[in-house]
Design a protein around this motif. Structure first.
Motif, PDB file in Angstrom:
ATOM      1  N   VAL A 297       0.838  -1.204   0.000  1.00 56.01           N
ATOM      2  CA  VAL A 297       0.000   0.000   0.000  1.00 56.01           C
ATOM      3  C   VAL A 297       0.870   1.251   0.000  1.00 56.01           C
ATOM      4  N   VAL A 298       1.893   1.257   0.847  1.00 58.58           N
ATOM      5  CA  VAL A 298       2.777   2.413   0.917  1.00 58.58           C
ATOM      6  C   VAL A 298       3.514   2.606  -0.406  1.00 58.58           C
ATOM      7  N   ALA A 299       3.948   1.512  -1.025  1.00 63.52           N
ATOM      8  CA  ALA A 299       4.698   1.619  -2.284  1.00 63.52           C
ATOM      9  C   ALA A 299       3.832   2.168  -3.416  1.00 63.52           C
ATOM     10  N   GLY A 300       2.519   1.909  -3.377  1.00 60.77           N
ATOM     11  CA  GLY A 300       1.646   2.379  -4.458  1.00 60.77           C
ATOM     12  C   GLY A 300       1.075   3.757  -4.241  1.00 60.77           C
ATOM     13  N   LEU A 301       1.410   4.380  -3.126  1.00 60.12           N
ATOM     14  CA  LEU A 301       0.868   5.699  -2.809  1.00 60.12           C
ATOM     15  C   LEU A 301       1.663   6.795  -3.539  1.00 60.12           C
ATOM     16  N   ALA A 302       0.918   7.788  -4.120  1.00 59.43           N
ATOM     17  CA  ALA A 302       1.570   8.895  -4.844  1.00 59.43           C
ATOM     18  C   ALA A 302       0.711  10.163  -4.733  1.00 59.43           C
ATOM     19  N   TRP A 303       1.379  11.295  -4.999  1.00 56.45           N
ATOM     20  CA  TRP A 303       0.679  12.600  -4.969  1.00 56.45           C
ATOM     21  C   TRP A 303       0.595  13.118  -6.403  1.00 56.45           C
ATOM     22  N   GLU A 304      -0.619  13.480  -6.810  1.00 50.22           N
ATOM     23  CA  GLU A 304      -0.861  13.988  -8.169  1.00 50.22           C
ATOM     24  C   GLU A 304      -0.944  15.509  -8.115  1.00 50.22           C
ATOM     25  N   PRO A 305       0.115  16.206  -8.546  1.00 53.05           N
ATOM     26  CA  PRO A 305       0.150  17.672  -8.403  1.00 53.05           C
ATOM     27  C   PRO A 305      -0.954  18.376  -9.191  1.00 53.05           C
ATOM     28  N   SER A 306      -1.271  17.830 -10.385  1.00 51.71           N
ATOM     29  CA  SER A 306      -2.242  18.541 -11.230  1.00 51.71           C
ATOM     30  C   SER A 306      -3.607  18.634 -10.575  1.00 51.71           C
ATOM     31  N   GLN A 307      -3.957  17.570  -9.871  1.00 54.75           N
ATOM     32  CA  GLN A 307      -5.273  17.561  -9.226  1.00 54.75           C
ATOM     33  C   GLN A 307      -5.190  17.766  -7.714  1.00 54.75           C
ATOM     34  N   GLN A 308      -3.962  17.901  -7.238  1.00 57.27           N
ATOM     35  CA  GLN A 308      -3.749  18.140  -5.806  1.00 57.27           C
ATOM     36  C   GLN A 308      -4.481  17.085  -4.946  1.00 57.27           C
ATOM     37  N   ARG A 309      -4.189  15.842  -5.282  1.00 57.83           N
ATOM     38  CA  ARG A 309      -4.842  14.772  -4.506  1.00 57.83           C
ATOM     39  C   ARG A 309      -3.942  13.551  -4.435  1.00 57.83           C
ATOM     40  N   LEU A 310      -4.292  12.696  -3.474  1.00 54.69           N
ATOM     41  CA  LEU A 310      -3.576  11.430  -3.306  1.00 54.69           C
ATOM     42  C   LEU A 310      -4.147  10.391  -4.249  1.00 54.69           C
ATOM     43  N   VAL A 311      -3.272   9.568  -4.789  1.00 55.18           N
ATOM     44  CA  VAL A 311      -3.710   8.458  -5.634  1.00 55.18           C
ATOM     45  C   VAL A 311      -2.932   7.205  -5.233  1.00 55.18           C
ATOM     46  N   HIS A 312      -3.553   6.068  -5.529  1.00 54.91           N
ATOM     47  CA  HIS A 312      -2.902   4.784  -5.289  1.00 54.91           C
ATOM     48  C   HIS A 312      -2.796   4.073  -6.612  1.00 54.91           C
ATOM     49  N   GLU A 313      -1.589   3.801  -7.026  1.00 50.33           N
ATOM     50  CA  GLU A 313      -1.342   3.346  -8.385  1.00 50.33           C
ATOM     51  C   GLU A 313      -1.016   1.859  -8.489  1.00 50.33           C
ATOM     52  N   ARG A 314      -1.124   1.089  -7.431  1.00 48.04           N
ATOM     53  CA  ARG A 314      -0.725  -0.326  -7.479  1.00 48.04           C
ATOM     54  C   ARG A 314      -1.806  -1.197  -6.865  1.00 48.04           C
ATOM     55  N   SER A 315      -2.093  -2.320  -7.499  1.00 51.03           N
ATOM     56  CA  SER A 315      -3.073  -3.272  -6.972  1.00 51.03           C
ATOM     57  C   SER A 315      -2.404  -4.180  -5.944  1.00 51.03           C
TER      58      SER A 315
END
Length: 451
Positions: free
Chosen positions: A55-73
Motif C-alpha cells: 500500500v505504501v509503495a503504491g501511494l503517490a501525490w498527483e500535483p495537477s489535481q492536488q490529490r492522493l492516488v494509489h497506483e498499485r493493486s
C-alpha cells in the motif's frame, strides 16, 4: 483417606497413572496451542506487514489535481469486494482520505503512530479485524499520512479453533491409549501376584498344600518363604495333635487307677474322691479335645463327609441298638466339608453321643450343602431345652456343658470346633420334640482382595 488405603494395588497404579495423564496432557495441550497460536499470529502479522508495504509503495501525490492516488493493486480481489473484511486506508487526519473499494462508505479509526503498530478492533458490521498501521511522510505534503491495512480475523480464529479441536481430540485419544496400555501393563505386571493370590486361596480352602514357586526371581523367594512357613505350621499342628493324644493316654491310666483305688475307701470319703476324679477326667478330656482340634482351620482340606463319618456312624449305630434307639442319617452322595477329618469325626461323634444320651427312641441326622458352605443337623426326641435354656447355652462365653446337669462335654467341644472353623452353631426345638442342633461350616474361610 481410609478408602484410598483400601484400594488394591492395580487400582492404586491406575489412579496414579490417571492423575499423571490428567496433569501432563492438558499442560502439553496448552503448550502446543500457545506455540501454534503464536506462530500462526506471527505469520498472519507478517502478511499484514507485506500488504502494508505494498500500500505504501503504491501511494503517490498527483500535483495537477492536488490529490492522493494509489497506483498499485494489492493482488487480492477481496480488497475490491464491498465490506469483504479486507481493507486499506490512507488518511492525513483531515479531508484527504483514500480507501479500498471494499471499505465502501465506512472508515477505519485512526491512531497516529510513527512505528508500525498491530492491534485488534471491531470493523464494519462488527467484524473482528487485525489492523497494521503506521505514519509516513510524502512530499510535498507537510503533515504525516496514516496508512492502515485491516484483515478479518475470522480466518485466523477459525484456524486456531480447528487446531485446538484437533489437539484436544489427539490428546484425548492419546490419553485413552496410554491409559489402556498402562492398564494392560499393570495387569501383566501384577499377574505373578494374582498367581500367588490364587495359590493362597487354594491353600486356605484346602485345595492345595503349597504355593507354586515358579515365578519371577523377586516373588519366587517370597513363595518359597511362605511354603516354609506353611510346612512349619503343619509340623507344629501335627506335633500338637500327637502331644495331645499322648497326654490323653498318659493321664487316662492314672485316673483309672485312682478310680479303682477309691473303691477301697470307706464312705463318705469314697464318694467325694470319685466325684473329684470325675471332674478331673471331664476337665482333662475337654481341654485335650480342644487342643487336638486347635489347628489352622484355613488350611483344612475338603473331605468326603460320607467316607469320613462311616466308622463313627457304624459305631454309634451299634450303641443306639443296644439302648433301643433308632439312629438314622441322610447325607448327600458326594457331600464335601471343609474340615479336618479328625475334627469332623469329633464334631459328629459328640453331636450324636449327646443326642443318644437324651433321646427316648429316635435320633436323626441330616446334611447338605449350599453355595456358601455345608450344614449338619442332629435331632432327638428327648426332653430338649426351652427357649431360655437355648439362649443361655449360646450366650457369649457360656459353658454349654454347665447349662444342664449331666449333659457332658459334647456340645462344648462342638462349639469349640465350629468356632475354630468359622461356622455357626444353632439350637432349636426339634420336629421330633427334643433338641435340634444345627451346624453350618463355610466353604471358603478367606476371601482375599484383588491385586
Amino acid at each position: 483417606m481410609s478408602r484410598l488405603r483400601q484400594l488394591s494395588l492395580a487400582s492404586r497404579l491406575l489412579l496414579a497413572s490417571l492423575l499423571t495423564l490428567a496433569i501432563a496432557l492438558p499442560l502439553a495441550g496448552a503448550g502446543l496451542s500457545h506455540y501454534f497460536r503464536t506462530t500462526a499470529t506471527n505469520a498472519f502479522d507478517e502478511r499484514l506487514d507485506a500488504l502494508l508495504n505494498v500500500v505504501v509503495a503504491g501511494l503517490a501525490w498527483e500535483p495537477s489535481q492536488q490529490r492522493l492516488v494509489h497506483e498499485r493493486s494489492l493482488g487480492d480481489p477481496r480488497f475490491e469486494q464491498a465490506l469483504s473484511g479486507w481493507y486499506w486506508q490512507i488518511s492525513d487526519g483531515g479531508e484527504r482520505v483514500l480507501t479500498s473499494r471494499s471499505l465502501w462508505d465506512q472508515r477505519l479509526p485512526v491512531r497516529s503512530h510513527r512505528e508500525v503498530m498491530i492491534r485488534d478492533l471491531a470493523g464494519p458490521r462488527g467484524t473482528p479485524l487485525r489492523v497494521i498501521e503506521r505514519d509516513i511522510r510524502l512530499a510535498p505534503l507537510d503533515g504525516p499520512l496514516h496508512v492502515s491495512v485491516a484483515v478479518s480475523r475470522e480466518t485466523l480464529d477459525a484456524e486456531l479453533a480447528r487446531f485446538t479441536r484437533l489437539v484436544t481430540l489427539f490428546l484425548v485419544g492419546l490419553g485413552l491409549l496410554l491409559l489402556a496400555t498402562l492398564a494392560l501393563q499393570v495387569r501383566w505386571g501384577l499377574a505373578p501376584l494374582r498367581r500367588i493370590q490364587a495359590d493362597l486361596q487354594q491353600v486356605e480352602n484346602g485345595d492345595a498344600e503349597r504355593l507354586d514357586a515358579r515365578l519371577s526371581p523377586e516373588l519366587a523367594r517370597l513363595a518359597r518363604a511362605m511354603n516354609g512357613v506353611l510346612d512349619r505350621d503343619r509340623r507344629l499342628m501335627t506335633h500338637a495333635r500327637h502331644a495331645a493324644g499322648n497326654l490323653a493316654h498318659a493321664l487316662k491310666t492314672p485316673v483309672s487307677v485312682l478310680t479303682t483305688l477309691a473303691d477301697g475307701i470307706e464312705e463318705p470319703r469314697r464318694t467325694r474322691i470319685r466325684d473329684e476324679l470325675t471332674r478331673i477326667d471331664a476337665a482333662v478330656r475337654h481341654h485335650l479335645a480342644r487342643a487336638s482340634a486347635a489347628g489352622d482351620a484355613g488350611l483344612a482340606p475338603r473331605v468326603a463327609a460320607g467316607e469320613v463319618l462311616t466308622p463313627i456312624l457304624a459305631g454309634l449305630g451299634r450303641l443306639a441298638e443296644r439302648r433301643g434307639i433308632t439312629l438314622s442319617h441322610d447325607l448327600p452322595v458326594g457331600m464335601r466339608v471343609r474340615m479336618e477329618a479328625q475334627d469332623l469325626q469329633e464334631l459328629v461323634g459328640n453331636l450324636l453321643d449327646n443326642a443318644l444320651r437324651w433321646a427316648e427312641g429316635r435320633v436323626e441326622m441330616r446334611g447338605g450343602s449350599d453355595a456358601e458352605g455345608s450344614w449338619l443337623e442332629v435331632e432327638d426326641d428327648g426332653p430338649g431345652m426351652d427357649e431360655a435354656q437355648r439362649q443361655a447355652a449360646l450366650s457369649r462365653g457360656a459353658r454349654l456343658d454347665e447349662q444342664r446337669p449331666g449333659s457332658g462335654l459334647g456340645l462344648a467341644i462342638v462349639a469349640d470346633l465350629v468356632k475354630l472353623n468359622g461356622g455357626r452353631l444353632e439350637l432349636a426345638r426339634a420336629r421330633l420334640g427334643g433338641l435340634a442342633v444345627r451346624v453350618w461350616l463355610p466353604d471358603r474361610p478367606f476371601r482375599p482382595a484383588e491385586c
